[in-house]
Design a protein around this motif. Sequence first.
Motif, mmCIF file in Angstrom:
data_model
loop_
_atom_site.group_PDB
_atom_site.id
_atom_site.type_symbol
_atom_site.label_atom_id
_atom_site.label_comp_id
_atom_site.label_asym_id
_atom_site.label_seq_id
_atom_site.Cartn_x
_atom_site.Cartn_y
_atom_site.Cartn_z
ATOM 1 N N GLY A 228 -30.257 -7.622 72.190
ATOM 2 C CA GLY A 228 -31.028 -6.365 72.249
ATOM 3 C C GLY A 228 -30.313 -5.134 71.445
ATOM 4 N N PHE A 229 -29.615 -5.521 70.645
ATOM 5 C CA PHE A 229 -28.863 -4.559 69.702
ATOM 6 C C PHE A 229 -29.845 -4.328 68.702
ATOM 7 C CE2 PHE A 229 -25.327 -4.280 72.474
ATOM 8 C CZ PHE A 229 -24.604 -3.103 72.124
ATOM 9 N N LEU A 230 -29.783 -2.898 68.284
ATOM 10 C CA LEU A 230 -30.536 -2.552 66.779
ATOM 11 C C LEU A 230 -28.950 -2.117 66.047
ATOM 12 C CD1 LEU A 230 -32.427 -1.682 64.801
ATOM 13 C CD2 LEU A 230 -32.652 0.395 66.048
ATOM 14 N N THR A 231 -28.925 -2.752 64.908
ATOM 15 C CA THR A 231 -27.726 -2.477 64.015
ATOM 16 C C THR A 231 -28.414 -1.958 62.705
ATOM 17 O OG1 THR A 231 -26.422 -4.266 64.938
ATOM 18 C CG2 THR A 231 -25.767 -3.492 62.816
ATOM 19 N N ILE A 232 -27.776 -0.678 62.317
ATOM 20 C CA ILE A 232 -28.293 -0.097 61.284
ATOM 21 C C ILE A 232 -27.011 0.080 60.184
ATOM 22 C CG2 ILE A 232 -29.108 1.994 60.285
ATOM 23 C CD1 ILE A 232 -30.553 2.519 63.050
ATOM 24 N N TYR A 233 -27.221 -0.599 59.106
ATOM 25 C CA TYR A 233 -25.988 -0.261 58.018
ATOM 26 C C TYR A 233 -26.559 0.952 57.378
ATOM 27 C CZ TYR A 233 -24.363 -5.037 59.476
ATOM 28 O OH TYR A 233 -23.969 -6.112 59.996
ATOM 29 N N CYS A 234 -25.675 1.873 56.984
ATOM 30 C CA CYS A 234 -26.335 2.966 56.383
ATOM 31 C C CYS A 234 -25.197 3.799 55.636
ATOM 32 C CB CYS A 234 -26.852 4.029 57.330
ATOM 33 S SG CYS A 234 -25.738 5.009 58.337
ATOM 34 N N ASN A 235 -25.638 4.800 54.968
ATOM 35 C CA ASN A 235 -24.897 5.852 54.144
ATOM 36 C C ASN A 235 -24.865 7.040 54.610
ATOM 37 O OD1 ASN A 235 -27.009 6.140 52.778
ATOM 38 N ND2 ASN A 235 -26.356 5.478 50.891
ATOM 39 N N ASN A 236 -25.339 7.246 55.792
ATOM 40 C CA ASN A 236 -25.253 8.636 56.434
ATOM 41 C C ASN A 236 -24.290 9.074 56.653
ATOM 42 O OD1 ASN A 236 -25.647 10.583 58.798
ATOM 43 N ND2 ASN A 236 -27.873 10.387 58.108
ATOM 44 N N GLN A 237 -23.791 10.310 56.468
ATOM 45 C CA GLN A 237 -22.340 11.058 56.485
ATOM 46 C C GLN A 237 -22.138 11.654 57.699
ATOM 47 O OE1 GLN A 237 -23.831 13.735 53.465
ATOM 48 N NE2 GLN A 237 -22.555 15.326 54.352
ATOM 49 N N MET A 238 -23.317 11.394 58.762
ATOM 50 C CA MET A 238 -23.132 11.984 60.138
ATOM 51 C C MET A 238 -23.958 10.887 61.263
ATOM 52 S SD MET A 238 -23.771 15.831 61.341
ATOM 53 C CE MET A 238 -23.379 16.670 62.929
#
Length: 837
Positions: A228-238
Amino acid sequence: MVRTLSEVTSPLSTVTKQVEKEPTPWVGQPMKRKEDRRLLTGLGKFVDDVKLPRTAFAAILRSPYAHARINKVDVSKAVKLNGVICTLTGEEVAKLTDPFLQISSAPANRVKDYCLAVGKVHFVGEPVVAVVAETRNVAEDALELVEVEYEVLDHVLDAREALETNAPIIHEEANTNLVFRGKWDYGDIEAAMREADKVVKKTLHFHRFSSTPIENNAFVAHFDDATGFLTIYCNNQMPMFCIPWISFSMRFPSNRIRMITGDIGGGFGTKIISYPYMVLVSLLAMKSGRPVKWIEERTEHLLAATHGNERMFEVEIPVKKDGTILGFKVKAWDDCGAYTRYEPAGATIWAQVTPGCYRFKNFQMEFLQVMTNKCPVGPNRGYSRMQHLWMLERSVDIVARELGLEPTEVRLKNFIRADEMPYVTPSGGIYDGGNYSESLQKVLKLVDYWNWRKEQANGRSKGRLIGIGLSTILDSGTNNFGQVKITNPENPFSGNSEVARISIDGLGGIQVALGMVSQGQGHETFASQIVADEFGVSPEQVVVLMGFDSTVNPYSHQSGAYASRCAVMGTGALLGAAEKIKVKAAKIAAHVMKTDPENIEFKEGHAVDRDSGKKVPLWQIGNIAWVNNVLLPEGMEPGLVAIHFWKPNFTLPDEKWRLNQTLTYSYQSHAAVIELDPETGKFKILKYAIVDDCGRQINPMIVEGQVHGAAAHGIGAAMYENFEYGADGQLQSSTFVDYLVPTALDIPDLLTESMETPSLFAPRGVKGVGEGGGTPLAAIANAVEDALRPMGIEVTESHQNPQRIYASIAARRETTAPKTSQHDVGGRTTDSRRKRR
């Protein structure tokens, strides 16, 4: 190439060598960045390097219109294309998600903002349909098969026109284009007007531009149905800031959202408001049952990521004949684009630096923030302050010109004095130390100002147009989120906080985890320098975890890299965690050496008894804490790890919206010397000098890089970078062919010098650095007007476009050309210009 064990450098042997040869203390040393080897040798770990099994790829169809109703979307042909996995439309999004949270007050908070356009498009480039396919190329091919029927509507591109009664309404649910209207009023501006010898009036325009990070927005989303986990790989700085926005929009539990960042190729604020794309890619992952990757292309970034705030000012400045500025009366229109998102934060953030570096007490600002059919805005280096500070610095030069005074004289007369620190501004800001006059004097010397004035006078007699411009601008850092309660008292934000975790393992290894997310600022380096000094070790013995993982790194929901806060907040959190570790380690060492814990200090990787000189190595303390815990003092729990949350002492705004909106105030003085060609409107920078004061410097080499980067950013905005929209609402600068980013060849050699005035309030006296990108905009604008002074041409724009400059010169020549006439043999009168043609 396969290496043998003997060829691999042992971390322990490296530590031994470093301890022997490296000096301490480390804070203040120009140490090379630990990150650089990884980044310069191609070993960085960016979002596009994330390769999950069965990853699919997304592409986005965007609006070709500035304002149009969506009557029909047909994806039937697209889904039949071989390799297409699924599509997503705005109609589906409206069923699957709720509109994003708004931080504005009514009625602007009724704006319905989704990750795809629902019912209507509001700017060119707004996402309309997304496609997932086995490859990016197939996904893009499928976009061409999507059929969208639009009903084109009237659009509006000017903030002032958007408030007219007959202007098209961008969001019907709000029934207005006005986001915020507020009035700041301090002192007695009307009395200042009556007292003045002269009231200088001017209309000024700060243009729309943004940042161009080397890595665009990028995301990989994976929904694990088993956990049930949503994993988001991102380059958001916050990224932790985005979790509530994602959770509320997707109706998804926040404690099952995992955010991961690796290396990030620049941010500058533009990678804060990327949560709509996070939701979009997450929905695509859920619908497709596959991990989905989306990498933003450059045109997409320029067209629809975020732009910086565009702002128009009407300014009235009461002054005395000697150049004393009595106050400012300003009306500002801020164009925030088609959606509010982070706004109306920018409608208040400028007030961090209400008077800039100047002592006037009378101030009135009427501020209107307005939606238009342009790309939404978001934080951009110097967010909201640079617009305001540019207006102030241009105004000072305009005052000097109108009074016939030297710009340096007006600045020095009106600067806040060093002996007035800490200085309380009309809006409640508390400046934490600085010497603006000394900074200006130093930059004048560095650029050789007075000799250039002589050169300018000599050159004018020969037709050379040399201009000299100055600017001293504040870099306010470590913001107080309580400022957003000015625009909406119901906003559940205030203060600021940051966190760090430090652990010493059973072999004495020191590991640090930060809540902040680096995009190239050197967090791994400066954090290791701070921690190394606390334990008397080399920075090479301190490992700072790369990137951010919300299931691994500690964080507050205010963590992140923004607002020149990392040095200050990071230092506070690191010192707090180190102190907790040292207290416990001192008790263990004192127990072993049978002494008082108060006698223990940490030197060269040991706990040392000041009285006897006895010492215990850190590894032995770690060993006792973790695995030899029978030797622990009675009642002490095992382990040697500490987490510390640090926060400044901030308050909420009072009834007149006064509060200290930020903790530290760095500043920079810039001097630009240019030469302008009147036949083309082009100009070149002959000399450029900078004096920077960011308090106590943790790493002067990193500071110098930040100063250079901010200067390059500002020079680019002043001379090259400009988002121009055509009358049809199309962005005319959506590629690097038209949106000109300066190269290394375009940036002049920068003469730099530093001052160090420790902050009166921040840990170790440090201040933020890096958001001084607005300083060149004012220095160059002032230099251009100075060069054009013999022609009587005024500069009212922040972007110095050669075509505009040439048009101004041509218009002035037209109005000042002698109008002679002559009679031909028939006695007819002929204009001399007609005859020449």
